[in-house]
Design an enzyme around this catalytic site. Structure first.
Site, PDB file in Angstrom:
ATOM      1  N   TYR A 129      37.741  46.264  45.157  1.00 52.51           N
ATOM      2  CA  TYR A 129      37.666  45.241  44.105  1.00 52.51           C
ATOM      3  C   TYR A 129      37.734  43.844  44.710  1.00 52.51           C
ATOM      4  O   TYR A 129      36.925  42.966  44.385  1.00 52.51           O
ATOM      5  CB  TYR A 129      38.809  45.436  43.113  1.00 52.51           C
ATOM      6  CG  TYR A 129      38.881  44.362  42.059  1.00 52.51           C
ATOM      7  CD1 TYR A 129      37.984  44.343  40.992  1.00 52.51           C
ATOM      8  CD2 TYR A 129      39.841  43.349  42.130  1.00 52.51           C
ATOM      9  CE1 TYR A 129      38.045  43.352  40.027  1.00 52.51           C
ATOM     10  CE2 TYR A 129      39.910  42.357  41.174  1.00 52.51           C
ATOM     11  CZ  TYR A 129      39.004  42.357  40.124  1.00 52.51           C
ATOM     12  OH  TYR A 129      39.064  41.368  39.176  1.00 52.51           O
TER      13      TYR A 129
ATOM     14  N   SER B 232      37.446  36.301  41.106  1.00 52.33           N
ATOM     15  CA  SER B 232      38.867  36.583  40.890  1.00 52.33           C
ATOM     16  C   SER B 232      39.650  35.961  42.036  1.00 52.33           C
ATOM     17  O   SER B 232      39.127  35.813  43.150  1.00 52.33           O
ATOM     18  CB  SER B 232      39.110  38.096  40.866  1.00 52.33           C
ATOM     19  OG  SER B 232      40.488  38.388  40.980  1.00 52.33           O
TER      20      SER B 232
END
Length: 318
Positions: free
Chosen positions: A207, A194
């Site tokens: 995350y 990501s």
């Protein structure tokens, strides 16, 4: 005595040469970026991805969003697909659609990567004797909303779940599939990281850290095995219109999963670390080359504090 204008200032030539060298260095970097960009975004066709490197592609998190789009794109290129996800019903539906639309074989394996006890033995049995050319490590989980570390709801279980899904699944699936690829001397592993892994993102700290792991793991693994015919790519998307991102309507900078994946697959073999989509590549270049990391962190903190406040306000109103 010499006129003042002709007096030589000590070191001025040195600074001039340093300036020329710096300008040349930045010019060279810009030229390399443009050249690599043209190669990936104009000439890229994803020719390395297809049945010639192995009949089967394995996709985790294959029933929604980016994972589903990868499964369909690889099927469109003629590969048979192993879909791995949590819901047997959604797996059946996705497999049926792929089989009917693209006329390829499919296989499903129901597995909850958040509860890893014994699932890898079952997955290993399901993959046995398959000629796997492509592995897409896509399954992932994020926060419900941006939050301070110690205030994350059900923190202990959330940590276990996020690390098991975002990190352990990548390592374990690679452990299962890589030996077969090495035996044939060819294979592609696509690890979906990501843009949040490109620099620390406050209030999404865990995350962000798990996605940084995926990026580092991918680049290190590529260096280890590229001379043995294995291509490992780290894919770092910005926002894509998926359920995970809670974005319903695609835009030019927040593409549909299908648009994003079609673009990303074309970069395989040309970029070992990619943002996958030209507008995302431009955003990635700006955020890592022009914006200092400290500024990016501050901007992330400000944005996520706003998102957190709005979420908690809506929750309170309910």
């Amino acid at each position: 005595m010499a006129p003042e204008s002709l007096v030589e200032v000590p070191g001025c030539n040195c600074f001039w040469y340093l300036g020329v060298l710096a300008a040349a260095w930045w010019g060279l970097r810009a030229a390399c970026c443009l050249l690599n960009g043209a190669r990936a975004w104009v000439l890229g066709s994803g020719a390395q991805v297809g049945p010639r490197i192995g009949k089967w592609a394995v996709v985790t998190g294959a029933t929604d969003g980016i994972g589903k789009a990868y499964a369909e794109e690889l099927a469109r290129r003629g590969m048979s697909i192993v879909l791995i996800s949590r819901s047997p019903e959604k797996l059946d539906e996705a497999a049926k659609h792929i089989k009917e639309t693209f006329k390829v074989e499919t296989k499903i394996i129901a597995a909850d990567f958040g509860k890893p006890t014994e699932i890898y033995e079952r997955i290993e049995a399901g993959l046995r004797d398959l000629e796997i050319g492509v592995l897409v490590n896509n399954v992932g989980v994020s926060y419900e909303y941006p939050e301070y570390f110690l205030e994350i709801p059900d923190l202990e279980n959330t940590l276990d779940k996020m690390i098991n899904i975002n990190i352990m699944s990548v390592c374990q699936m690679t452990r299962l599939v890589l030996p077969g690829m090495l035996g044939r001397g060819k294979g592609v592993i696509l690890n979906i990281s990501s843009a949040s892994g490109m620099y620390p993102v406050p209030l999404l700290t865990v995350y962000s850290a798990t996605k940084a792991f995926v990026d580092f793991f991918s680049r290190g693994l590529h260096a280890e095995y590229r001379n043995k015919g294995i291509n490992v790519q780290s894919v770092l998307p910005f926002y894509v219109a998926t359920k995970l991102a809670k974005i319903r309507k695609p835009t030019w900078d927040k593409p549909s999963p299908e648009t994003y994946v079609r673009s990303a697959v074309n970069t395989v073999g040309l970029q070992t670390q990619t943002n996958g989509y030209l507008p995302h590549a431009i955003m990635g270049w700006i955020s890592t080359s022009l914006v200092p990391v400290s500024v990016a962190i501050s901007m992330g903190m400000k944005m996520n504090k706003g998102l957190r406040s709005r979420f908690l306000k809506r929750k309170k109103q309910k």
